[in-house]
Every structure is written in C-alpha cells, then in structure tokens.
Design a protein around this motif. Structure first.
Motif, short mmCIF file in Angstrom:
data_model
loop_
_atom_site.label_atom_id
_atom_site.label_comp_id
_atom_site.label_asym_id
_atom_site.label_seq_id
_atom_site.Cartn_x
_atom_site.Cartn_y
_atom_site.Cartn_z
N UNK A 172 -42.37 63.12 17.02
CA UNK A 172 -43.44 63.15 18.04
C UNK A 172 -43.13 62.17 19.16
N UNK A 173 -42.68 61.00 18.76
CA UNK A 173 -42.36 59.99 19.77
C UNK A 173 -41.19 60.43 20.66
N UNK A 174 -40.21 61.05 20.01
CA UNK A 174 -39.03 61.50 20.75
C UNK A 174 -39.42 62.57 21.79
N UNK A 214 -31.68 58.23 17.29
CA UNK A 214 -31.14 56.99 17.89
C UNK A 214 -32.08 56.36 18.91
N UNK A 215 -33.34 56.75 18.86
CA UNK A 215 -34.30 56.15 19.78
C UNK A 215 -34.34 54.62 19.60
N UNK A 248 -28.47 59.23 24.66
CA UNK A 248 -29.25 58.23 23.92
C UNK A 248 -28.93 58.39 22.44
N UNK A 249 -28.66 57.30 21.64
CA UNK A 249 -28.69 55.92 21.95
C UNK A 249 -27.42 55.25 22.43
N UNK A 305 -33.38 57.28 28.50
CA UNK A 305 -33.58 58.71 28.37
C UNK A 305 -33.69 59.43 29.71
N UNK A 306 -34.18 58.73 30.71
CA UNK A 306 -34.45 59.42 31.98
C UNK A 306 -33.12 59.74 32.68
N UNK A 307 -32.93 61.01 32.98
CA UNK A 307 -31.67 61.44 33.58
C UNK A 307 -31.47 60.92 35.00
N UNK A 308 -32.49 60.33 35.60
CA UNK A 308 -32.26 59.65 36.89
C UNK A 308 -31.26 58.50 36.68
N UNK A 309 -31.40 57.79 35.57
CA UNK A 309 -30.44 56.72 35.25
C UNK A 309 -29.04 57.29 35.05
N UNK A 310 -28.98 58.41 34.33
CA UNK A 310 -27.69 59.04 34.04
C UNK A 310 -26.98 59.41 35.34
#
Ligand code: GUN
Ligand code: ZN
Length: 439
Positions: A112-114, A75-76, A316-317, A322-327
């Motif tokens: 790889x991107x994930x 779901x990227x 995500x998505x 992705x950054x858990x600071x946002x979470x």
C-alpha cells in the motif's frame, strides 16, 4: 464527460520527441477512464464546449502519468544506504530488507505504501521487482488492483549466492512463478513479469526453466539485470563459464527479445550490443542508481545507435528517489559527462511515451491520444519557490520544462489520476506553507 480539465497541456502523440504537442491553454476530456479529447481550449470552445464547466489550473502542466520501467518494490527502505557498491550493497542492505517480505502483513502494508508513494511521485505505471516470496507478489498485485493501476511485477527468482530467507529453490520457484502468472497476468490492468534477479543469483537450471516458462507465456515480460558493474561482470563470468559473455547467459535460455528489460547495460562489449540489437532486447537506463552505487556511465548513444530500445527508470532502492523528475536530472548529468546534452523535451518523452513504447504498452498508456487510458499528472511549478521563480522567467516551454526537470521533485505533483480518478492530491496548501511544513 466524467472530467474536463483545463490547464497547460503536454504530450507526445508520436514515436519520438519530435511529436511534442504543447498547448498553453489545453482541455482534456475524460470518459469511462479513457481520454476522449485533448485540444486547445479555444478550439473546443468554438465547437461548443462550455469552458466554465472545466476544472481550471491555469499555471499547472497536465501531462501523461510517469512510467517507471525498473523499480524494486521491497527496497523502499533500502534507499540512502551508505558506502557500498552493488555486490556489497546487496549483501549488506538489500537482502536483509527483502527477507521481511515473507511476512504477509508486512508485505501488504508495504505494498500500500509503495503504490501510494508511486502516485505521490507522479508515477501511474511501473514494472517492479517483487521479492522472492510469493506473498510480496500477491500483495503488490492486490494493492495495484485496488487502485486500478497498470502495474507489472513478478516473483524474484534467486536459487544461489543469496542468504537463507531470500534464496528460493527449484523446482518450486518456477512452479510458484507459474501459479502467480496464471492467477494474475491479464487481470484488470496487471501483468506478470518473469524475474530472474540476475545471472549471479540463479543457477543455469533456474535460468533455463525461466526461459522455458517465458516461451510458454510469450505475452508476459522478462526483467533482469545486465552488466551493471565491472566486479559483477567478472563474478558472473566465473559462475557461468560456458557463456560467451554476460548477455549470452540470458540469450542461450531465451530470456531476451522485445519484452525482456535488461536493467543497466553499462559495460557491454560490442558483441553484446550486436546481440541485443539483433534480438530486439530492451535496455533500461537507471542514472540515479548508477551514480549512487558508483556503477558507471551508461553509454546511451552507443546503444541507441544500435537501435536498442532504452527505457529510463528510477531503480529504487539503488536509485534514492522515486520521482522520475530526479531520474531525468541525473540522466542529464550522466549524459553531460559524455558530452551528450539531454533536452527536457527528450527527457519528458522518455518517462511517458518513450517508456510506454519500450514496455510494449504504446496505444494503451503514455499519451493523450483518444482512447488512451486517462492516467495523468498535474505538475505545479508554484509548489516550490525556486521552481516557480525559474519557470516565471522562462521564455519558452522548453526552458520551463528544463527548470522543472532540474529543480523539480515530488513536491511539484499536484494531482495524480488513474483511469480518470484522482488518487493523489497534494492538497490546497500554498507553496510557502508546504515548504514550511516540510522544513
Ligand atoms: N543486481 C541484482 N539485483 C539488483 C538490485 O536489487 N539492484 C540493482 N541496482 N542491481 C541489482
Ligand atoms: Zn534494479
């Protein structure tokens, strides 16, 4: 020693956020991918450590790598999809995106991107949903293995109410899961997660076979979704009319217990809360996703009062970042709406040691105790001018951490290290240059 790092240092050696240890001037010693020592620089110097040998980051905070216990690898590209709630969002955006993961080359490139995106976000361990295609599981395990990451994933099981191209079929779906499990579970740092997407997209026959598989491999994990939206709950009750309630659909087939992670758990009945508590089943709080999809406010205190273990995840998505600071920042908002403030101390505990405990990985990852894996991040408040300003005027570490949690994002990640190896480095750009180059 392979690496000796001197910085501000933070971790939670104990079982709760009360155990917080923060040193303004800390040293972390790493050997063979493990933590050897974490203590105050002054103390280690008195014991003979030559501080001039350290990598020195005086303004940065060193802490254990973030742990994301609920995220969807395919779901990227689904993030930031407009205008829908869960069931329509799945049909409109998610299933079409996941269909592409039957292609091996596509899945490998995406894996790889994930993994790179996880590391750039400060996340060193994830429990991730793959797609329903075995290729996606193979690709993600390979990408994580190449980076020595502690990563847990499994093939999504979904044999009904899903379109061609993502729907699987019995009995192959379980046979494939078992083959993947046999191939990958316990290889290096990889673990297999039995992954029925949710009750809506699995027949009773598939859920029963998944439960039977779990009973034969009790050291794997289970992940699924539970009670995310009111529409989903009503629909699920129609599909599984014999169940007493949503949780009962999983309980009657054995897809429960301390190694089973139930995503969301927003609208549970008292009876469901009791059964989760009595079976030790874990819930995962995904506030960014719940806000974005309009799913509801997770009643964290109600679940924790019943002693249900609760993880904190990006999803995500459904969750856009992705950054858990946002979470953490979104968790703060969701809990504010329930008159329940979330301290930075508690939030940082949750995304490190707390999630390690929920995933049954305590003792292995999530803290800086001697013998834990050397999976860590360096957070640099000077990489964002607004964070730098707010941190500079903070009187206490709690205030500074709160500023990073509310104002921070992946820009703050200066370095992410796995088993002592720096796999992501933000580079030597100064904050002002960085911001200019990122608009
Ligand atoms: N329920 C079933 N599948 C999904 C999914 O992919 N995301 C979320 N948020 N909920 C789900
Ligand atoms: Zn999810």
């Amino acid at each position: 020693m392979d690496r000796i790092i001197r910085a501000r240092g933070l971790h939670f050696p104990g079982a709760t956020d009360d155990s917080m240890v923060f040193y303004k001037d800390a040293v972390l010693c790493v050997k063979d991918g493990k933590i050897v020592e974490f203590d105050q620089a002054e103390k280690l110097q008195a014991q003979g450590l030559d501080l001039s040998r350290c990598e020195h980051h005086p303004d940065q905070v060193l802490m254990p790598g973030f742990i994301d216990p609920h995220i969807h690898f395919p779901q990227l590209d689904v993030v930031a999809s407009y205008g829908t709630r869960l069931l329509e969002w799945l049909e409109t955006y998610t299933f079409p995106a996941e269909r592409r993961f039957s292609d091996q080359h596509f899945a490998e490139t995406a894996a790889d991107e994930f993994c790179n995106a996880l590391l750039a976000a400060g996340t060193t361990t994830a429990m991730a949903y793959a797609s329903s295609h075995p290729t996606s599981v193979e690709a993600l395990f390979q990408a994580a293995r190449a980076r020595s990451m502690r990563l847990l994933t499994g093939k999504v099981l979904m044999d009904q109410n899903a379109p061609d191209g993502v729907r699987d079929a019995m009995p192959e779906a379980i046979r494939e899961s078992e083959r993947l499990l046999e191939t990958w579970h316990g290889v290096d740092r990889l673990g297999y997660v039995i992954t029925p997407r949710f009750a809506g997209t699995s027949t009773p026959e598939q859920l029963e076979a998944a439960g039977e598989l779990f009973s034969r491999y009790p050291d794997t994990w289970v992940q699924t979704h539970l009670s995310e939206t009111v529409e989903e709950i009503a629909w699920t009750a129609e599909i599984h009319p014999h169940a007493k309630h949503y949780f009962d659909i999983y309980e009657r087939v054995g897809l429960i217990g301390p190694r089973a992670m139930m995503g969301h758990c927003i609208h549970l009945s008292d009876e469901e809360v009791n059964r989760m508590s009595e079976t030790g089943t874990a819930a995962v709080f995904c506030p960014s996703s719940n806000l974005f999809l309009g799913s509801g406010l997770m009643p964290l205190d109600r679940l924790e009062a019943a002693e249900i273990p609760v993880g904190l995840a990006s999803d995500v998505g459904g969750g856009p970042q992705m950054c858990l600071l946002h979470t953490m920042a979104d968790a703060y908002r969701v809990l504010q709406l329930q008159q329940r403030p979330l301290s930075a101390r508690e939030a940082f505990f949750r995304i490190t040691k707390g999630n390690a405990r929920v995933l049954q990985l305590e003792g292995e990852i999530g803290d800086f105790r001697t013998g834990s894996a050397a999976d860590f991040v360096l957070l640099d408040p000077t990489r964002s001018r607004e964070v730098e300003r707010r941190v500079a005027i903070s009187q206490t570490i709690d205030e500074a951490l709160f500023a990073m949690m509310i104002l921070g994002d992946a820009r703050l990640i200066l370095e992410t290290t796995v088993l002592g190896e720096p796999l992501y480095q933000a580079g030597a750009l100064k904050a002002s240059e960085f911001e200019a180059s990122n608009g």
